[in-house]
Design a protein around this motif. Structure first.
Motif, PDB file in Angstrom:
ATOM      1  N   ILE A  52     -27.077 -16.645  13.613  1.00 35.34           N
ATOM      2  CA  ILE A  52     -28.407 -17.248  13.429  1.00 35.34           C
ATOM      3  C   ILE A  52     -28.211 -18.688  12.974  1.00 35.34           C
ATOM      4  O   ILE A  52     -28.007 -18.973  11.792  1.00 35.34           O
ATOM      5  CB  ILE A  52     -29.241 -16.433  12.417  1.00 35.34           C
ATOM      6  N   ARG A  53     -28.270 -19.616  13.928  1.00 37.67           N
ATOM      7  CA  ARG A  53     -27.957 -21.013  13.670  1.00 37.67           C
ATOM      8  C   ARG A  53     -29.194 -21.880  13.442  1.00 37.67           C
ATOM      9  O   ARG A  53     -29.076 -23.083  13.183  1.00 37.67           O
ATOM     10  CB  ARG A  53     -27.132 -21.582  14.833  1.00 37.67           C
ATOM     11  N   HIS A  54     -30.358 -21.301  13.523  1.00 36.32           N
ATOM     12  CA  HIS A  54     -31.588 -22.067  13.332  1.00 36.32           C
ATOM     13  C   HIS A  54     -31.659 -22.583  11.890  1.00 36.32           C
ATOM     14  O   HIS A  54     -31.345 -21.844  10.951  1.00 36.32           O
ATOM     15  CB  HIS A  54     -32.799 -21.181  13.617  1.00 36.32           C
ATOM     16  N   PRO A  55     -32.093 -23.839  11.694  1.00 38.66           N
ATOM     17  CA  PRO A  55     -32.215 -24.365  10.325  1.00 38.66           C
ATOM     18  C   PRO A  55     -33.210 -23.540   9.507  1.00 38.66           C
ATOM     19  O   PRO A  55     -34.346 -23.312   9.941  1.00 38.66           O
ATOM     20  CB  PRO A  55     -32.728 -25.789  10.538  1.00 38.66           C
ATOM     21  N   HIS A  56     -32.771 -23.087   8.343  1.00 35.14           N
ATOM     22  CA  HIS A  56     -33.602 -22.263   7.455  1.00 35.14           C
ATOM     23  C   HIS A  56     -33.800 -22.965   6.109  1.00 35.14           C
ATOM     24  O   HIS A  56     -32.827 -23.430   5.502  1.00 35.14           O
ATOM     25  CB  HIS A  56     -32.917 -20.921   7.168  1.00 35.14           C
ATOM     26  N   LEU A  57     -35.041 -23.007   5.659  1.00 39.09           N
ATOM     27  CA  LEU A  57     -35.347 -23.309   4.265  1.00 39.09           C
ATOM     28  C   LEU A  57     -35.874 -22.024   3.650  1.00 39.09           C
ATOM     29  O   LEU A  57     -36.896 -21.494   4.090  1.00 39.09           O
ATOM     30  CB  LEU A  57     -36.398 -24.420   4.138  1.00 39.09           C
ATOM     31  N   VAL A  58     -35.165 -21.524   2.644  1.00 34.92           N
ATOM     32  CA  VAL A  58     -35.515 -20.259   2.001  1.00 34.92           C
ATOM     33  C   VAL A  58     -35.959 -20.540   0.575  1.00 34.92           C
ATOM     34  O   VAL A  58     -35.217 -21.151  -0.210  1.00 34.92           O
ATOM     35  CB  VAL A  58     -34.307 -19.301   1.988  1.00 34.92           C
ATOM     36  N   LEU A  59     -37.157 -20.109   0.231  1.00 39.65           N
ATOM     37  CA  LEU A  59     -37.673 -20.245  -1.132  1.00 39.65           C
ATOM     38  C   LEU A  59     -37.683 -18.878  -1.814  1.00 39.65           C
ATOM     39  O   LEU A  59     -38.047 -17.877  -1.197  1.00 39.65           O
ATOM     40  CB  LEU A  59     -39.103 -20.794  -1.126  1.00 39.65           C
ATOM     41  N   TRP A  60     -37.297 -18.867  -3.081  1.00 37.83           N
ATOM     42  CA  TRP A  60     -37.344 -17.644  -3.883  1.00 37.83           C
ATOM     43  C   TRP A  60     -37.992 -17.968  -5.223  1.00 37.83           C
ATOM     44  O   TRP A  60     -37.528 -18.851  -5.949  1.00 37.83           O
ATOM     45  CB  TRP A  60     -35.941 -17.070  -4.103  1.00 37.83           C
ATOM     46  N   GLY A  61     -39.103 -17.271  -5.542  1.00 39.45           N
ATOM     47  CA  GLY A  61     -39.753 -17.455  -6.834  1.00 39.45           C
ATOM     48  C   GLY A  61     -38.958 -16.767  -7.934  1.00 39.45           C
ATOM     49  O   GLY A  61     -38.588 -15.597  -7.795  1.00 39.45           O
TER      50      GLY A  61
END
Length: 291
Positions: free
Chosen positions: A224-233
Motif C-alpha cells: 500500500i504505497r498511497h500517501p497516508h496521513l493517520v490521526l489518532w486521538g
C-alpha cells in the motif's frame, strides 16, 4: 437523500462541495456518512466530497445476513464501495476514512491501486484487523436491544464531548456545555445506530476478528504505497496505538500524528479541527490525476 446501485444493493450517498478533486469518505462501524456533516461546510473550496453509507448503515439497503456474516465482510464492503464509484462514474479519487472504514479502504487500495491517490485516516482499524472476544460480542448483542446502552457505549467513541465522570460505569453520559450543534447530531446518530441490522452489530466484530486471525492484509501492508496521513486521538480507547505504529512502519508512505485531548471521533468531537487537517491534506491538490 439519493441512492446508488452497487451490485445487489442500493447505498445511500451524499455530496458536499464542487471541484475537480474528489474525496470519498468511508465511515466506521455503527456509523454513516453523516459523521462529517458538521465538518464538511468547512472543507476547502475546490473539493467534491462524497460520503457513502455501507450496506446495513444509514440510508443503505439492509440485506439479511448470511449465517457466517460473509455478506457483511470487509471485502464485501470494499466491493460495494468500488461498485458505487463505478456507478457514480468516479474514475479516480482520494479517500477519507474513519475507524473500520480504514480497513475497508485498505482492501479497496489493494484491489484497484491506480484508482486512488491520498488517504486521510482518522483513528483507523488497520490492516491488522481487531480481535473481539465472546463477552465483547455479547455487549453488541445487548446494545441491539437497548437504545440507552447503545448511547452509553457510543459516548465512549466521542469521549471529549462528555463530562468525564458521566462516562464512569453505571453513569448516564452528560454532554459538556458549549457544544453548539454537536449534541443534536450525536443524538440523531444514535437513532441511526440503533436501527442497523445484525449484519452490522455482530457481523462487523466477527469479520474484524477473522481479519486479525488470517493476517492476509497484515502481510500486504508494504504494497500500500498511497500517501497516508493517520490521526489518532490520545483519548481513543478503541484503536490500539501499537497497531497504528506497526502500520506506519510497514507502509511506505504513512505519517502518524497523535492529537491531544480528542477521542475516537474527531469528526464529531471537533469538526473544525477535523476540517483543518482535512483541508491541509487535500486542499492543495489541483486535479484528478494521480500524484
Amino acid at each position: 437523500m439519493p441512492k446508488v446501485q452497487a451490485g445487489e444493493v442500493q447505498l445511500g450517498w451524499r455530496e458536499w462541495g464542487q471541484g475537480d478533486v474528489t474525496v470519498v469518505f468511508i465511515h466506521g462501524n455503527l456509523a454513516s456518512k453523516d459523521w462529517i456533516e458538521l465538518a464538511a461546510p468547512m472543507f476547502p473550496s475546490g473539493l467534491r466530497v462524497i460520503g457513502i453509507d455501507w450496506r446495513g448503515c444509514g440510508e443503505s439497503d439492509r440485506p439479511t445476513p448470511a449465517t457466517n456474516y460473509s455478506n457483511y465482510s470487509m471485502q464485501q464492503h470494499a466491493q460495494d464501495m468500488l461498485a458505487a464509484l463505478d456507478a457514480l462514474e468516479i474514475r479516480f479519487c482520494h479517500l477519507a476514512t474513519h475507524s473500520t472504514g480504514g480497513i475497508i479502504a485498505a482492501r479497496m487500495l489493494l484491489m484497484q491501486p491506480r484508482r486512488f491517490g491520498r488517504v486521510f485516516a482518522l483513528d483507523p482499524v488497520t490492516p491488522l484487523g481487531m480481535s473481539f472476544n465472546a463477552d465483547q460480542i455479547d455487549l453488541f448483542r445487548a446494545m441491539m436491544a437497548s437504545k440507552e446502552l447503545t448511547r452509553t457505549v457510543m459516548a465512549t467513541a466521542a469521549s471529549s464531548l462528555f463530562v468525564p465522570e458521566s462516562l464512569a460505569p453505571n453513569a448516564i453520559p452528560r454532554f459538556r456545555e458549549g457544544l453548539g450543534e454537536i449534541p443534536a447530531l450525536f443524538d440523531r446518530i444514535i437513532e441511526q445506530t440503533f436501527g442497523v441490522p445484525e449484519g452490522i452489530w455482530i457481523g462487523t466484530p466477527v469479520n474484524l476478528t477473522r481479519e486479525r486471525a488470517n493476517r492476509e492484509l497484515e502481510r500486504r501492508m508494504s504494497e500500500i504505497r498511497h500517501p497516508h496521513l493517520v490521526l489518532w486521538g490520545e483519548w481513543d480507547g478503541w484503536i490500539p496505538p501499537t497497531d497504528l505504529r506497526v502500520m506506519a512502519e510497514a507502509m511506505p508512505d504513512c505519517r502518524l500524528v497523535v492529537v491531544p485531548r480528542i477521542g475516537h471521533s474527531m469528526n464529531l468531537e471537533a469538526p473544525a479541527l477535523y476540517a483543518g487537517y482535512f483541508g491541509a491534506w487535500f486542499g492543495g491538490l489541483r486535479n484528478n490525476h494521480k500524484e
